[in-house]
Design a protein around this motif. Sequence first.
Motif, PDB file in Angstrom:
ATOM      1  N   LYS A 141      55.109  -5.972 -46.075  1.00  0.00           N
ATOM      2  CA  LYS A 141      54.837  -4.540 -45.941  1.00  0.00           C
ATOM      3  C   LYS A 141      53.373  -4.235 -46.264  1.00  0.00           C
ATOM      4  O   LYS A 141      52.745  -4.932 -47.072  1.00  0.00           O
ATOM      5  CB  LYS A 141      55.737  -3.739 -46.879  1.00  0.00           C
ATOM      6  N   ASP A 142      52.829  -3.187 -45.659  1.00  0.00           N
ATOM      7  CA  ASP A 142      51.490  -2.724 -46.002  1.00  0.00           C
ATOM      8  C   ASP A 142      51.543  -2.082 -47.389  1.00  0.00           C
ATOM      9  O   ASP A 142      52.361  -1.184 -47.627  1.00  0.00           O
ATOM     10  CB  ASP A 142      50.985  -1.710 -44.980  1.00  0.00           C
ATOM     11  N   VAL A 143      50.689  -2.551 -48.296  1.00  0.00           N
ATOM     12  CA  VAL A 143      50.698  -2.038 -49.665  1.00  0.00           C
ATOM     13  C   VAL A 143      49.276  -1.748 -50.125  1.00  0.00           C
ATOM     14  O   VAL A 143      48.304  -2.289 -49.597  1.00  0.00           O
ATOM     15  CB  VAL A 143      51.372  -3.034 -50.634  1.00  0.00           C
ATOM     16  N   ARG A 144      49.188  -0.873 -51.132  1.00  0.00           N
ATOM     17  CA  ARG A 144      47.898  -0.478 -51.687  1.00  0.00           C
ATOM     18  C   ARG A 144      47.801  -1.012 -53.124  1.00  0.00           C
ATOM     19  O   ARG A 144      48.739  -0.870 -53.916  1.00  0.00           O
ATOM     20  CB  ARG A 144      47.758   1.049 -51.671  1.00  0.00           C
ATOM     21  N   VAL A 145      46.642  -1.604 -53.429  1.00  0.00           N
ATOM     22  CA  VAL A 145      46.470  -2.323 -54.690  1.00  0.00           C
ATOM     23  C   VAL A 145      45.245  -1.794 -55.432  1.00  0.00           C
ATOM     24  O   VAL A 145      44.182  -1.591 -54.836  1.00  0.00           O
ATOM     25  CB  VAL A 145      46.304  -3.838 -54.440  1.00  0.00           C
ATOM     26  N   GLY A 146      45.391  -1.589 -56.731  1.00  0.00           N
ATOM     27  CA  GLY A 146      44.266  -1.240 -57.586  1.00  0.00           C
ATOM     28  C   GLY A 146      43.950  -2.391 -58.524  1.00  0.00           C
ATOM     29  O   GLY A 146      44.839  -3.159 -58.901  1.00  0.00           O
ATOM     30  N   ILE A 147      42.679  -2.516 -58.893  1.00  0.00           N
ATOM     31  CA  ILE A 147      42.234  -3.571 -59.803  1.00  0.00           C
ATOM     32  C   ILE A 147      41.552  -2.939 -61.009  1.00  0.00           C
ATOM     33  O   ILE A 147      40.620  -2.139 -60.847  1.00  0.00           O
ATOM     34  CB  ILE A 147      41.256  -4.536 -59.109  1.00  0.00           C
ATOM     35  N   VAL A 148      42.018  -3.287 -62.200  1.00  0.00           N
ATOM     36  CA  VAL A 148      41.318  -2.928 -63.428  1.00  0.00           C
ATOM     37  C   VAL A 148      40.734  -4.230 -63.964  1.00  0.00           C
ATOM     38  O   VAL A 148      41.431  -5.057 -64.545  1.00  0.00           O
ATOM     39  CB  VAL A 148      42.255  -2.273 -64.458  1.00  0.00           C
ATOM     40  N   ALA A 149      39.440  -4.419 -63.707  1.00  0.00           N
ATOM     41  CA  ALA A 149      38.760  -5.651 -64.081  1.00  0.00           C
ATOM     42  C   ALA A 149      38.411  -5.634 -65.563  1.00  0.00           C
ATOM     43  O   ALA A 149      38.657  -4.654 -66.274  1.00  0.00           O
ATOM     44  CB  ALA A 149      37.504  -5.822 -63.231  1.00  0.00           C
ATOM     45  N   GLY A 150      37.822  -6.742 -66.024  1.00  0.00           N
ATOM     46  CA  GLY A 150      37.361  -6.802 -67.401  1.00  0.00           C
ATOM     47  C   GLY A 150      35.913  -6.379 -67.482  1.00  0.00           C
ATOM     48  O   GLY A 150      35.510  -5.380 -66.885  1.00  0.00           O
ATOM     49  N   ALA A 151      35.104  -7.129 -68.218  1.00  0.00           N
ATOM     50  CA  ALA A 151      33.671  -6.888 -68.278  1.00  0.00           C
ATOM     51  C   ALA A 151      33.002  -7.668 -67.152  1.00  0.00           C
ATOM     52  O   ALA A 151      33.374  -8.816 -66.885  1.00  0.00           O
ATOM     53  CB  ALA A 151      33.113  -7.324 -69.625  1.00  0.00           C
ATOM     54  N   PRO A 152      32.030  -7.086 -66.471  1.00  0.00           N
ATOM     55  CA  PRO A 152      31.367  -7.801 -65.392  1.00  0.00           C
ATOM     56  C   PRO A 152      30.795  -9.133 -65.873  1.00  0.00           C
ATOM     57  O   PRO A 152      30.263  -9.240 -66.979  1.00  0.00           O
ATOM     58  CB  PRO A 152      30.253  -6.839 -64.972  1.00  0.00           C
ATOM     59  N   GLY A 153      30.936 -10.153 -65.041  1.00  0.00           N
ATOM     60  CA  GLY A 153      30.460 -11.482 -65.406  1.00  0.00           C
ATOM     61  C   GLY A 153      31.561 -12.324 -65.990  1.00  0.00           C
ATOM     62  O   GLY A 153      32.642 -11.844 -66.341  1.00  0.00           O
ATOM     63  N   ALA A 154      31.291 -13.617 -66.073  1.00  0.00           N
ATOM     64  CA  ALA A 154      32.187 -14.579 -66.724  1.00  0.00           C
ATOM     65  C   ALA A 154      33.605 -14.510 -66.187  1.00  0.00           C
ATOM     66  O   ALA A 154      33.838 -14.533 -64.990  1.00  0.00           O
ATOM     67  CB  ALA A 154      32.138 -14.383 -68.234  1.00  0.00           C
ATOM     68  N   ALA A 155      34.579 -14.429 -67.085  1.00  0.00           N
ATOM     69  CA  ALA A 155      35.980 -14.580 -66.722  1.00  0.00           C
ATOM     70  C   ALA A 155      36.438 -13.551 -65.708  1.00  0.00           C
ATOM     71  O   ALA A 155      37.145 -13.874 -64.753  1.00  0.00           O
ATOM     72  CB  ALA A 155      36.836 -14.498 -67.979  1.00  0.00           C
ATOM     73  N   SER A 156      36.084 -12.304 -65.923  1.00  0.00           N
ATOM     74  CA  SER A 156      36.614 -11.242 -65.077  1.00  0.00           C
ATOM     75  C   SER A 156      36.255 -11.443 -63.611  1.00  0.00           C
ATOM     76  O   SER A 156      37.097 -11.257 -62.721  1.00  0.00           O
ATOM     77  CB  SER A 156      36.101  -9.882 -65.562  1.00  0.00           C
ATOM     78  N   ASP A 157      35.011 -11.805 -63.321  1.00  0.00           N
ATOM     79  CA  ASP A 157      34.600 -11.982 -61.927  1.00  0.00           C
ATOM     80  C   ASP A 157      35.400 -13.092 -61.255  1.00  0.00           C
ATOM     81  O   ASP A 157      35.769 -12.979 -60.077  1.00  0.00           O
ATOM     82  CB  ASP A 157      33.107 -12.314 -61.856  1.00  0.00           C
ATOM     83  N   LEU A 158      35.670 -14.169 -61.992  1.00  0.00           N
ATOM     84  CA  LEU A 158      36.453 -15.266 -61.429  1.00  0.00           C
ATOM     85  C   LEU A 158      37.903 -14.851 -61.213  1.00  0.00           C
ATOM     86  O   LEU A 158      38.503 -15.161 -60.176  1.00  0.00           O
ATOM     87  CB  LEU A 158      36.371 -16.477 -62.350  1.00  0.00           C
ATOM     88  N   LEU A 159      38.475 -14.164 -62.173  1.00  0.00           N
ATOM     89  CA  LEU A 159      39.848 -13.688 -62.035  1.00  0.00           C
ATOM     90  C   LEU A 159      40.003 -12.777 -60.826  1.00  0.00           C
ATOM     91  O   LEU A 159      40.892 -12.975 -59.985  1.00  0.00           O
ATOM     92  CB  LEU A 159      40.263 -12.926 -63.296  1.00  0.00           C
ATOM     93  N   VAL A 160      39.129 -11.781 -60.748  1.00  0.00           N
ATOM     94  CA  VAL A 160      39.219 -10.795 -59.670  1.00  0.00           C
ATOM     95  C   VAL A 160      38.932 -11.441 -58.320  1.00  0.00           C
ATOM     96  O   VAL A 160      39.609 -11.158 -57.320  1.00  0.00           O
ATOM     97  CB  VAL A 160      38.276  -9.612 -59.942  1.00  0.00           C
ATOM     98  N   GLY A 161      37.941 -12.323 -58.287  1.00  0.00           N
ATOM     99  CA  GLY A 161      37.624 -13.008 -57.039  1.00  0.00           C
ATOM    100  C   GLY A 161      38.793 -13.828 -56.531  1.00  0.00           C
ATOM    101  O   GLY A 161      39.129 -13.794 -55.340  1.00  0.00           O
ATOM    102  N   GLY A 162      39.437 -14.581 -57.425  1.00  0.00           N
ATOM    103  CA  GLY A 162      40.592 -15.368 -57.027  1.00  0.00           C
ATOM    104  C   GLY A 162      41.745 -14.493 -56.565  1.00  0.00           C
ATOM    105  O   GLY A 162      42.457 -14.835 -55.610  1.00  0.00           O
ATOM    106  N   PHE A 163      41.926 -13.365 -57.224  1.00  0.00           N
ATOM    107  CA  PHE A 163      42.991 -12.429 -56.851  1.00  0.00           C
ATOM    108  C   PHE A 163      42.739 -11.846 -55.462  1.00  0.00           C
ATOM    109  O   PHE A 163      43.624 -11.876 -54.589  1.00  0.00           O
ATOM    110  CB  PHE A 163      43.069 -11.312 -57.895  1.00  0.00           C
TER     111      PHE A 163
END
Length: 321
Positions: A162-184
């Motif tokens: 189904k077509d779905v809408r997704v929101g992302i609440v990232a962490g702090a820019p850089g390091a872990a958060s960028d990798l997590l969000v990028g992989g997601f």
Amino acid sequence: MLPIARSPRRATAASLVGVAALVLAGCGSQGDSGGASDGSVTLGFVNGSNTHFHTCLLKSVEQEAKAQDAKVYSANSKQDAGTELSNIEDMIARDVDALIVQTVNVDALEGDIAKAEAAGVPIYLTSVATSDMSDVLGAAVVDLKKVGALDAGWIEKDAAGKDVRVGIVAGAPGAASDLLVGGFEDALPASAKVVANQPGMFNPAKAQDVAENMIQANPDLDYAFVANEEMAFAVRKAFDAAGAEDVKIVSVNGTEEGIAAVTDGRLSATVANSALTIGQTAVRSTVGLLDEKQGVDKISDIPLVLVTKDNVSEAPQYCPK
């Protein structure tokens, strides 16, 4: 474990390189630079923040250092790359045998590693690997892109085309958060549209504000990916207050509280990556590599488990007792 004399360690430090780096953040014991148990090896642990992950990581490092008859000093970089470098300089001044670093920013590691290498102090990194593996002792690697991808895979399965809408609440820019969000984001199906992506700075109060604005702007939101469980609880609170109880939240960590939230339905899924295991692996590997023991891996992959209601019993212990 054989004692490590100061001069041989300096002389052989250059040969103890060839791996990867890792990331996240932490807190210090007895203030920002507390000590720990006496031992024949002295380690410096530079943590990155004050989240539950970092607190558990510190406890694990301290407990395992005691078990290994090592002395450990700890410091907290408080999500600031400049403070991280200063902490590393302070540890070098203490004449530690090796550094364990949970970096606050992958981009900052180049300077950190260069500073330690110039002083003859090998660095062991926790959580994420750098592209240049030539100048570090080793790494306990959490594949953060895979973490994000596992959560995205759960959404793909649950959405069932189904077509779905997704929101992302990232962490702090850089390091872990960028990798997590990028992989997601990379692993989301084409039918899933990211309609919002804002940093919560690994701060529950900030994450709640972000979630309140997100749901107001996107009342038809279907899913949210939140970069750690502490923020996810605040996001759940904001969504519920706005009457958006049906938004399904996926997150990261696998804490005791997170597993309980999956069990009772506040979270739909989380990816467990045990802080206990990361800390134990980092200390054991650092001591073993310094001693040049056979069979000690320079790069250790930390197991990941996608936890849903169907397999909560498989979640690993997250934090030391």
